[in-house]
Design an enzyme around this catalytic site. Structure first.
Site, mmCIF file in Angstrom:
data_model
loop_
_atom_site.group_PDB
_atom_site.id
_atom_site.type_symbol
_atom_site.label_atom_id
_atom_site.label_comp_id
_atom_site.label_asym_id
_atom_site.label_seq_id
_atom_site.Cartn_x
_atom_site.Cartn_y
_atom_site.Cartn_z
ATOM 1 N N ASP A 164 -6.235 2.361 1.490
ATOM 2 C CA ASP A 164 -5.097 2.884 2.247
ATOM 3 C C ASP A 164 -5.534 3.840 3.360
ATOM 4 O OD1 ASP A 164 -3.418 1.497 0.588
ATOM 5 O OD2 ASP A 164 -2.954 3.219 -0.682
ATOM 6 N N GLU A 185 5.066 -3.139 -0.020
ATOM 7 C CA GLU A 185 4.757 -1.707 0.021
ATOM 8 C C GLU A 185 3.883 -1.408 1.221
ATOM 9 O OE1 GLU A 185 2.595 -0.678 -3.520
ATOM 10 O OE2 GLU A 185 1.099 -2.235 -3.230
#
Ligand SMILES: *[C@@H]1O[C@H](CO)[C@@H](O)[C@H](O)[C@H]1NC(C)=O
Ligand SMILES: *[C@@H]1O[C@H](CO)[C@@H](O)[C@H](O)[C@H]1NC(C)=O
Ligand SMILES: *[C@@H]1O[C@H](CO)[C@@H](O)[C@H](O)[C@H]1NC(C)=O
Ligand SMILES: *[C@@H]1O[C@H](CO)[C@@H](O)[C@H](O)[C@H]1NC(C)=O
Ligand SMILES: *[C@@H]1O[C@H](CO)[C@@H](O)[C@H](O)[C@H]1NC(C)=O
Ligand SMILES: *[C@@H]1O[C@H](CO)[C@@H](O)[C@H](O)[C@H]1NC(C)=O
Ligand SMILES: *[C@@H]1O[C@H](CO)[C@@H](O)[C@H](O)[C@H]1NC(C)=O
Length: 394
Positions: free
Chosen positions: A51, A232
């Site tokens: 991420d 997501e």
């Protein structure tokens, strides 16, 4: 993005697909890896980052990632070498839930002469989460940040009993400013009812109209079908005349415990809209709120697996936009901490972004087919230098 539902989906998917639970076997089992050459190889970032979030400032790249107290790095190029500067937070987040020492999926921005770092506090498979924010008014350096705690709570905590916080998961923050009004918005969400857009106050330290969030919040991405709703890690970019809503679809993590069916792993998807509040549609006209999303980048060449955790740097001075993400290199390993930073320039065809194989916006064309390979030595050096830092962080 997160490890949400990893526990459950890992077990579920690996059972369904009969994937091996043994590392030795899974690492050899290339049948799970897409060999497609439809997407270019990444330009390697030469840093392990799950991420990743990258901010361009002062002629340099600043990388933020999940991990103990939110590690930050700096480099003069997207391909490194990255130097770890320290961490955003001096200690644990002040948000009193889950493991507050180890926030996930930060997003850093500059706004009104202040740097903001939004982050998530959660736990794998849990909706008891929060989006927090820290600010630095002087510079981006470690030690200069103040933690302001939670903007949004889901599961438990202040405001979590009000829709849409009752049906969403407060992780994976992203930020966008509405072009015409300058209104700042936060994006968040993962699984459950998908991805939401929330207007923020001008100081970005609280949501606008906190008493009635459902009236001002917009659900932008949702997968109505199926028990598992794997959307997501959103990110929004703007390139006239469209807002582009990026997200990760599929299983993010836990591949050292087995692979899902081919194609069920992370891929990077997008939709666009001229209104920041949507509706966003994909290339086929399918709305993102109804399961749509055009795949821009997926597993490829048998070597790039489950790319996601996406962000876009808007090109300046005629440069192309840069799409960056994490991916697993099938020759390196499948632990979440093995995720590598990768990036590609974007070209737009009829206003739809396409990842480009060139290592540079100028002078290279699709026909070049090549990518900058890191020197093997550099990779080894990176491993030695940063290896110990990978362990405690996502
Ligand atoms: C799988 O990989 C391991 C270690 O990399 C190796 O020892 C083993 O021979 C491989 N098995 C097969 C079936 O290729
Ligand atoms: C919280 O995370 C840190 C860093 O990974 C770890 O050392 C610690 O054991 C965790 N605490 C709990 C209660 O899980
Ligand atoms: C920017 O921050 C200053 C305080 O530092 C504040 O007075 C001003 O209102 C802010 N501007 C906007 C547009 O929020
Ligand atoms: C709870 O949130 C509301 C806004 O929704 C805010 O006005 C209030 O100060 C918060 N209370 C606490 C204890 O943080
Ligand atoms: C929240 O808003 C959505 C869409 O506007 C609506 O469908 C839903 O019923 C609202 N929920 C509540 C609890 O008001
Ligand atoms: C994967 O790792 C191998 C070994 O370090 C390296 O040769 C290769 O270039 C890497 N590929 C990508 C796409 O990172
Ligand atoms: C791309 O090429 C230009 C001109 O050759 C150069 O100035 C720039 O640094 C290059 N960018 C990257 C990312 O290599």
């Amino acid at each position: 993005m997160n490890l949400l539902t990893v526990l459950s989906t890992t077990i579920l998917l690996s059972t369904v697909n009969g994937s091996s639970q043994s590392d030795t076997q899974t690492q050899n089992d290339t049948s799970h890896f897409s060999q497609t050459t439809k997407y270019p190889l990444p330009n390697v970032g030469n840093v392990a980052a799950h991420d990743p979030n990258i901010l361009r400032h002062d002629g340099a790249y600043w990388l933020f990632k999940g991990g103990v107290h939110l590690p930050m790095y700096k480099a003069s190029s997207m391909s490194g070498p990255w130097t770890q500067l320290g961490t955003v937070l001096d200690g644990d987040s002040i948000i009193p839930k889950q493991n507050s020492s180890r926030p996930w999926a930060p997003t850093a921005i500059e706004w009104n002469d202040t740097f903001y770092c939004f982050y998530s506090i959660s736990k794998a498979g849990s909706r008891d989460s929060a989006i927090g924010v820290a600010t630095s008014t002087t510079q981006l350096d470690p030690g200069s940040w103040t933690d302001h705690g939670a903007l949004i709570n889901t599961g438990q905590g202040n405001g979590s009993d009000t829709a849409p916080y009752t049906d969403s998961n407060a992780i994976d923050p992203a930020f966008i400013e509405e072009q015409t009004t300058g209104q700042p918005f936060l994006l968040y969400g993962s699984y459950w009812h998908g991805i939401y857009l929330v207007p923020l106050d001008a100081d970005l330290l609280s949501v606008k109209a906190p008493g009635q969030p459902n009236a001002t919040t917009t659900n932008l991405v949702y997968q109505p079908d199926g028990k598992v709703k794997p959307v997501e890690g959103s990110f929004m970019s703007y390139r006239e005349p469209y807002y582009y809503l990026w997200f990760s679809h599929g299983k993010c993590c836990g591949f050292d415990n087995g692979f899902p069916a081919k194609g069920k792993e992370y891929s990077i998807r997008v939709g666009r809209s001229q209104d920041v509040r949507g509706p966003f549609v994909d290339k086929d006209g399918h709305q993102l709120i109804d399961g749509g999303g055009t795949v821009v980048y997926g597993s490829n060449h048998g070597s790039v697996y489950a790319p996601g955790g996406v962000g876009v740097l808007s090109g300046t001075d005629g440069d192309s936009d840069v799409l960056y993400y994490h991916y697993l290199n099938t020759s390196i390993g499948f632990k979440d901490t093995d995720a590598q930073l990768g990036w590609n320039y974007l070209k737009y065809q009829d206003g739809w972004p396409v990842a480009h194989s060139g290592d540079n916006s100028t002078g290279t064309s699709e026909s070049s087919g090549g990518t900058v390979r890191p020197s093997y030595l550099l990779h080894i050096l990176a491993f030695i230098t940063w290896g110990y830092l990978w362990l405690p962080s996502w």
